[in-house]
Design an enzyme around this catalytic site. Sequence first.
Site, PDB file in Angstrom:
ATOM      1  N   CYS A 222      23.120 -51.001 -29.383  1.00 27.72           N
ATOM      2  CA  CYS A 222      24.035 -50.862 -30.620  1.00 27.72           C
ATOM      3  C   CYS A 222      23.469 -51.342 -31.791  1.00 27.72           C
ATOM      4  CB  CYS A 222      25.473 -51.293 -30.125  1.00 27.72           C
ATOM      5  SG  CYS A 222      26.737 -51.047 -31.384  1.00 27.72           S
ATOM      6  N   ARG A 311      23.070 -43.754 -34.992  1.00 32.20           N
ATOM      7  CA  ARG A 311      24.256 -44.510 -34.233  1.00 32.20           C
ATOM      8  C   ARG A 311      23.775 -45.220 -32.841  1.00 32.20           C
ATOM      9  NH1 ARG A 311      29.389 -43.023 -35.451  1.00 32.20           N
ATOM     10  NH2 ARG A 311      30.053 -44.799 -34.232  1.00 32.20           N
TER      11      ARG A 311
END
Length: 387
Positions: A222, A311
């Site tokens: 992430c 992302r």
Amino acid sequence: MNIQLGRGKTARRAYGIDEIALVPGPKTLDPELANTQWTLGNIEREIPIIASAMDGVIDVRMAVELAKLGALGVLNLEGIQTRYEDPNPVLDRITSVGKAEFVPLMQEVYSQPVQPALIQKRIADIKAQGGIAAVSLTPLGAAKYGQTVAEAQADLVFVQATVVSTNHLSPESVTPLNLASFCEQMPMPVILGNCVTYDVTLDLMKAGAAGVLVGIGPGAACTSRGVLGVGIPQATAVSDCAAARDNYQRETGHYVPVIADGGLITGGDICKSIASGADAVMIGSPFARAAEAPGRGFHWGMATPSPVLPRGTRIQVGTTGSLQQILRGPAQLDDGTHNLLGALKTSMGTLGAKDIKDMQQVEVVIAPSLLTEGKVYQKAQQLGMGK
């Protein structure tokens, strides 16, 4: 305790999992007596570990195998498995492309539309093989495909985004998902997330969540914290959200599990998350290292497909053993990433915690040197905790 960041801003100190340690109490017990069982919705599991809804981690086969081993895996219904009848050629491309080509490739791959027929097929395949059909959708995806999931009779539905709240403002042209209505209308338990604060956790529980996911940005793949600058370190986030769970239970008599999601690699990380207040954990990269994982030794975030932002990223985690070895042993590695259940049971025995509720009550100290103290040789030789 608030710290003055500047004349116009104060800040609260928050702690990550690496900064805390668990303190043995006055009693111990044999690890075989440690009861790790927990319940999510109407599903009981021996192991409080959920495999993340990421395309490099979960496909039908992995979901079935995890259920057989006593855990749980969540299939991403807006990922490759529902966009392509045969996802294998796509997975081959993702895992073979160079670093510079990764982001544009993902934007291309995930531009293929989700096929409702494949949603139904994947759910049916998991159930036909004796697995638990736990599936994940974004709030937008839940609005579009919720009825399809209901008709396919999934066992659990996770509605996930980087941040989920019950108070969401959308453009006039977009009708936001009403989380309370969705939870009420779906014929199976709905788990909501992610969040990191007491107030939002309480809101999600009041909306009807059967479980709440806690964690913004700590995951191995992430990049939210770097790209968006948002998040709270996991030990503090879990503790805050667990307090909301306990107060909600006192007020309503209804217990809603809190699941620590992201940034957890070793058995010790899992133990410290539960001691911080979690009922279970959700992990991705440790399972991406399984020989059975669809990612072929790679791992990437479930929020990757954005047309304008990176992302998430792709990391190479390698293949270190079978799913059985990673989850239940026997361990073949010395770094705490194999036999996660054994690590949890042994930690509980050392701390005298007979079940998950006991484990949530153990003493915790702030210990930033926990992972480095006395580990000079391990660090120098890249062994164990020095890897």
